[in-house]
Structure formats: structure tokens, C-alpha cells
Design a protein around this motif. Structure first.
Motif, PDB file in Angstrom:
ATOM      1  N   ILE A  67       0.856  -1.194   0.000  1.00 30.42           N
ATOM      2  CA  ILE A  67       0.000   0.000   0.000  1.00 30.42           C
ATOM      3  C   ILE A  67       0.886   1.235   0.000  1.00 30.42           C
ATOM      4  O   ILE A  67       1.787   1.366   0.832  1.00 30.42           O
ATOM      5  CB  ILE A  67      -0.926   0.026   1.229  1.00 30.42           C
ATOM      6  CG1 ILE A  67      -1.846  -1.204   1.238  1.00 30.42           C
ATOM      7  CG2 ILE A  67      -1.751   1.309   1.263  1.00 30.42           C
ATOM      8  CD1 ILE A  67      -2.670  -1.342   2.516  1.00 30.42           C
ATOM      9  N   GLN A 100       0.396   5.310   0.132  1.00 31.81           N
ATOM     10  CA  GLN A 100      -0.537   6.407   0.354  1.00 31.81           C
ATOM     11  C   GLN A 100       0.088   7.749  -0.050  1.00 31.81           C
ATOM     12  O   GLN A 100       1.119   8.147   0.496  1.00 31.81           O
ATOM     13  CB  GLN A 100      -0.924   6.510   1.825  1.00 31.81           C
ATOM     14  CG  GLN A 100      -1.718   5.332   2.361  1.00 31.81           C
ATOM     15  CD  GLN A 100      -1.968   5.505   3.846  1.00 31.81           C
ATOM     16  OE1 GLN A 100      -1.199   5.016   4.679  1.00 31.81           O
ATOM     17  NE2 GLN A 100      -3.028   6.216   4.191  1.00 31.81           N
ATOM     18  N   GLU A 117      -1.938  10.399   0.122  1.00 25.84           N
ATOM     19  CA  GLU A 117      -2.751  11.268   0.966  1.00 25.84           C
ATOM     20  C   GLU A 117      -3.101  10.476   2.224  1.00 25.84           C
ATOM     21  O   GLU A 117      -3.448   9.292   2.134  1.00 25.84           O
ATOM     22  CB  GLU A 117      -4.035  11.679   0.232  1.00 25.84           C
ATOM     23  CG  GLU A 117      -4.814  12.779   0.898  1.00 25.84           C
ATOM     24  CD  GLU A 117      -4.337  14.173   0.525  1.00 25.84           C
ATOM     25  OE1 GLU A 117      -4.971  15.154   0.938  1.00 25.84           O
ATOM     26  OE2 GLU A 117      -3.317  14.288  -0.174  1.00 25.84           O
ATOM     27  N   PRO A 118      -2.999  11.077   3.419  1.00 24.86           N
ATOM     28  CA  PRO A 118      -3.320  10.341   4.647  1.00 24.86           C
ATOM     29  C   PRO A 118      -4.749   9.798   4.613  1.00 24.86           C
ATOM     30  O   PRO A 118      -5.688  10.521   4.293  1.00 24.86           O
ATOM     31  CB  PRO A 118      -3.153  11.404   5.745  1.00 24.86           C
ATOM     32  CG  PRO A 118      -2.217  12.410   5.158  1.00 24.86           C
ATOM     33  CD  PRO A 118      -2.536  12.447   3.687  1.00 24.86           C
ATOM     34  N   THR A 119      -4.914   8.515   4.905  1.00 24.36           N
ATOM     35  CA  THR A 119      -6.208   7.849   4.869  1.00 24.36           C
ATOM     36  C   THR A 119      -6.272   6.807   5.973  1.00 24.36           C
ATOM     37  O   THR A 119      -5.280   6.136   6.249  1.00 24.36           O
ATOM     38  CB  THR A 119      -6.430   7.146   3.505  1.00 24.36           C
ATOM     39  OG1 THR A 119      -6.187   8.060   2.447  1.00 24.36           O
ATOM     40  CG2 THR A 119      -7.854   6.625   3.390  1.00 24.36           C
ATOM     41  N   LEU A 134      -6.709   3.400   7.382  1.00 24.25           N
ATOM     42  CA  LEU A 134      -6.484   2.124   6.699  1.00 24.25           C
ATOM     43  C   LEU A 134      -7.123   0.924   7.379  1.00 24.25           C
ATOM     44  O   LEU A 134      -7.049  -0.188   6.844  1.00 24.25           O
ATOM     45  CB  LEU A 134      -4.978   1.859   6.567  1.00 24.25           C
ATOM     46  CG  LEU A 134      -4.171   2.782   5.659  1.00 24.25           C
ATOM     47  CD1 LEU A 134      -2.707   2.345   5.661  1.00 24.25           C
ATOM     48  CD2 LEU A 134      -4.730   2.774   4.245  1.00 24.25           C
ATOM     49  N   THR A 143       3.280  -0.830   4.126  1.00 25.80           N
ATOM     50  CA  THR A 143       2.445   0.360   3.945  1.00 25.80           C
ATOM     51  C   THR A 143       3.363   1.579   4.005  1.00 25.80           C
ATOM     52  O   THR A 143       4.136   1.717   4.950  1.00 25.80           O
ATOM     53  CB  THR A 143       1.362   0.471   5.033  1.00 25.80           C
ATOM     54  OG1 THR A 143       1.985   0.546   6.328  1.00 25.80           O
ATOM     55  CG2 THR A 143       0.425  -0.731   4.992  1.00 25.80           C
ATOM     56  N   LEU A 164       3.508   5.846   3.588  1.00 20.93           N
ATOM     57  CA  LEU A 164       2.762   7.094   3.555  1.00 20.93           C
ATOM     58  C   LEU A 164       3.694   8.245   3.196  1.00 20.93           C
ATOM     59  O   LEU A 164       4.713   8.455   3.855  1.00 20.93           O
ATOM     60  CB  LEU A 164       2.110   7.370   4.922  1.00 20.93           C
ATOM     61  CG  LEU A 164       1.482   8.759   5.110  1.00 20.93           C
ATOM     62  CD1 LEU A 164       0.331   8.976   4.127  1.00 20.93           C
ATOM     63  CD2 LEU A 164       1.007   8.942   6.560  1.00 20.93           C
ATOM     64  N   ILE A 195      -3.088   4.872  -3.112  1.00 22.86           N
ATOM     65  CA  ILE A 195      -4.197   5.651  -2.554  1.00 22.86           C
ATOM     66  C   ILE A 195      -3.912   7.134  -2.783  1.00 22.86           C
ATOM     67  O   ILE A 195      -3.001   7.707  -2.184  1.00 22.86           O
ATOM     68  CB  ILE A 195      -4.390   5.374  -1.056  1.00 22.86           C
ATOM     69  CG1 ILE A 195      -4.606   3.874  -0.821  1.00 22.86           C
ATOM     70  CG2 ILE A 195      -5.581   6.165  -0.525  1.00 22.86           C
ATOM     71  CD1 ILE A 195      -4.786   3.502   0.631  1.00 22.86           C
ATOM     72  N   ASP A 238       1.924  12.504  -8.563  1.00 26.40           N
ATOM     73  CA  ASP A 238       1.177  11.271  -8.817  1.00 26.40           C
ATOM     74  C   ASP A 238       1.481  10.677 -10.189  1.00 26.40           C
ATOM     75  O   ASP A 238       1.737   9.471 -10.320  1.00 26.40           O
ATOM     76  CB  ASP A 238      -0.327  11.532  -8.702  1.00 26.40           C
ATOM     77  CG  ASP A 238      -0.742  11.884  -7.287  1.00 26.40           C
ATOM     78  OD1 ASP A 238       0.100  12.405  -6.530  1.00 26.40           O
ATOM     79  OD2 ASP A 238      -1.912  11.654  -6.937  1.00 26.40           O
ATOM     80  N   GLU A 271      -8.919   6.027  -4.261  1.00 19.08           N
ATOM     81  CA  GLU A 271      -9.024   7.251  -3.472  1.00 19.08           C
ATOM     82  C   GLU A 271     -10.312   7.204  -2.660  1.00 19.08           C
ATOM     83  O   GLU A 271     -11.233   6.436  -2.990  1.00 19.08           O
ATOM     84  CB  GLU A 271      -9.018   8.491  -4.378  1.00 19.08           C
ATOM     85  CG  GLU A 271     -10.226   8.611  -5.298  1.00 19.08           C
ATOM     86  CD  GLU A 271     -10.084   9.750  -6.284  1.00 19.08           C
ATOM     87  OE1 GLU A 271      -8.949  10.185  -6.530  1.00 19.08           O
ATOM     88  OE2 GLU A 271     -11.120  10.201  -6.811  1.00 19.08           O
ATOM     89  N   ASP A 320     -13.030   4.022   0.706  1.00 20.71           N
ATOM     90  CA  ASP A 320     -13.428   4.191   2.106  1.00 20.71           C
ATOM     91  C   ASP A 320     -14.805   3.597   2.388  1.00 20.71           C
ATOM     92  O   ASP A 320     -15.262   3.618   3.534  1.00 20.71           O
ATOM     93  CB  ASP A 320     -13.422   5.678   2.477  1.00 20.71           C
ATOM     94  CG  ASP A 320     -14.320   6.507   1.564  1.00 20.71           C
ATOM     95  OD1 ASP A 320     -14.330   6.246   0.352  1.00 20.71           O
ATOM     96  OD2 ASP A 320     -14.999   7.427   2.055  1.00 20.71           O
TER      97      ASP A 320
END
Length: 298
Positions: free
Chosen positions: A95, A97, A99-101, A103, A120, A122, A200, A215, A233, A257
Motif C-alpha cells: 500500500i 498512500q 494522501e493520509p487515509t 487504513l 504500507t 505514507l 491511494i 502522482d 481514493e 473508504d
């Protein structure tokens, strides 16, 4: 000849006639105006009553739709656990990221599907990876030869990042530097090639510039390294990056989400192709069901 008295009487008669005319005209005029005002008020009252009735109807329809929506989500939530169960046994998934999401739901779904989340990552300060001033401070040993442009420097830096994260046996020195500079954080095992990478994206107002400046170049590097990328996203992302992913042939899920987005993602990781979600860039909410018998049997 007429006498003086005749002229006086004539003048008085004329003034009386004018006064009577003004009196009668004003009275009838006021009556006409009052009548028109009453008619206007009646029309306004009718429109208000009609609008009020329509508003009540729309509110009821909204309540009904909201109820049906909650019921549908409840059903989907119940069915999704059975549907995703062991769909990706042993599949290595990373994963990334931008953008902070949150998880937790994603990680839980991947676990139910039997996937192994290898790492993961970020991006905590994306500007360091695309802004010329930030680039000048990073990766000095690998991307700062004389005559190298900012774009070339970014290309080399992103290649170094991707290789350090997802290429077997790569050196982690660059990742250490990036973490010290607070450009990114990493959890899990690096220098390991995943079977699939969940990217993400999406952006808030403060990171809108990142969609094109980071991106897209990053996606090109990921693809050049032969990685299978799924562009995702959150549904509430202020600025969507899905259309950029689509332009580069990447399958997408624009509501990762939500329960339906997680189900779609599991299908895409399992081999489905397309663009799924709730936004105008989506082709469908979900891929076509491929294992209805298995789901109904459980």
C-alpha cells in the motif's frame, strides 16, 4: 351678455365637477388597486402552499431514499464478508498512500481476503518529492550531477524510492534519508516485490498541485518497474486523481473508504479490470459478480 354672477356660478360648477371626478376616480382607483393586491396575495399564497406541499413530498422521498440506502449498505456489508473471504489467498499486496487515509477497514478486508500486506508507505511531505527546492535537498548522492534538470532529478529520485521499496535486494539508504527528512514513513518489509500495489491518491485543496506534479510521474515509474497498480481514493476526496490513473491504463476504485469500494478493490486485485465507484469517472459500482454460487452457498 352674461353677468358677473353667472361667471362665478360657472367657475364653482367646474370646480365641483372636478372635485367630484377626483373623488369618484380615487375611490374606484383604490378599489381596483386593492382588488389587484388581493389577487396577487391569493396567487402568492397558492404558490406557497404548493411549494410547501412539494417540499414535504421531497423530504419524505429523501427520508425513504436514505432508509433504503442504509438498508442496502447493511446488506452489502453482511454479504461482503462472505464475498471477499479467501479471495486473495497468499497474494502479496503493498500500500502506497499519497494522501493520509484511515487504513483499518482496508487492512481488515485484505486480511479476510487472505492477502499478505507486505508494506504500507505514507508520503508525509509530498512537496519534497516534486518541488525544486525540496528536490535539491534529497538524494544528493544519486541525482545531483552537473547539468541535471529538476525533472530528471525527480525521475531519478522516484526510481530510487520505488526500487528501494519494491525491488528485491535494493539498498535502503535512500529510504532512511527520506524518513529522516520526514518525507515519508514506511511500515513492513521493503525491498520486496508485491504481486499488486494499492496506490491511494486523491487530494485536498492544499495538495491539488501534487496530482500532476507527483502522482503522474510516480505512476509512470511504478509501471516502468512492472508493478501491477490499482489506483484508489476516498469518496470524499476534494480533488480526484482517477482520470489521471485512467489515462495510464490503471484500473481504479474511487470510493475505497466505503464497503462497496472495498469489495470492488478485492475483485480488481483478483484480476477484474475497469473503473468502479460512485463518481462520474466510474463505469460501474462493482465488477460483475463472478462467484455467486460460492457466496450463496456460504
Amino acid at each position: 351678455m352674461y353677468g358677473y354672477r353667472y361667471h362665478i356660478i360657472t367657475c364653482i360648477s367646474v370646480f365641483l365637477a372636478l372635485g367630484l371626478g377626483l373623488l369618484l376616480g380615487g375611490t374606484f382607483g383604490e378599489q381596483v388597486i386593492v382588488k389587484e393586491q388581493v389577487q396577487l396575495l391569493d396567487r402568492l399564497e397558492d404558490r406557497y402552499t404548493q411549494a410547501k406541499a412539494e417540499n414535504v413530498k421531497l423530504k419524505q422521498e429523501s427520508v425513504d431514499l436514505d432508509t433504503k440506502g442504509r438498508q442496502l449498505l447493511h446488506v452489502v456489508s453482511q454479504v461482503s464478508d462472505h464475498y471477499v473471504q479467501d479471495r486473495l489467498p497468499g497474494k502479496k499486496v503493498a500500500i502506497l498512500q499519497l494522501e493520509p487515509t484511515e487504513l483499518s477497514a482496508l487492512l481488515t478486508t485484505l486480511e479476510k481476503a487472505g492477502a499478505n500486506v507486505t508494506s504500507t508507505t505514507l508520503i508525509t511531505n509530498s512537496r519534497l518529492l516534486y518541488d525544486p527546492a525540496g528536490l535539491s535537498e534529497l538524494g544528493k548522492g544519486m541525482a545531483h550531477a552537473e547539468g541535471v534538470t529538476a525533472q530528471e532529478r525527480q525521475q531519478r529520485l522516484l526510481e530510487g524510492v520505488v526500487d528501494s521499496l519494491y525491488r528485491e535486494g535494493s539498498d535502503s539508504t535512500l529510504l532512511t534519508e527520506l524518513q529522516e527528512k520526514q518525507a515519508l514513513t514506511v511500515n513492513g518489509t521493503v525491498a520486496q516485490a508485491p504481486d499488486a500495489l494499492i496506490l491511494i491518491g486523491g487530494a485536498g485543496d492544499e495538495n491539488r498541485q501534487r496530482l500532476l506534479s507527483l502522482d503522474v510521474p510516480l505512476l509512470k515509474v511504478l509501471q516502468s518497474r512492472g508493478l501491477t497498480v490499482v489506483g484508489t481514493e476516498p469518496s470524499e476526496a476534494a480533488h480526484s486523481g482517477v482520470r489521471y490513473y485512467r489515462e495510464h491504463g490503471v484500473s481504479t476504485v474511487d470510493n475505497v473508504d466505503q464497503t462497496t469500494g472495498l469489495v470492488a478493490l478485492i475483485d480488481v486485485l483478483g484480476g477484474a479490470k475497469g473503473h468502479f465507484g460512485v463518481k462520474k469517472t466510474a463505469e460501474a459500482l462493482l465488477p460483475k459478480l463472478t462467484n455467486a454460487k460460492e457466496v450463496s452457498a456460504q
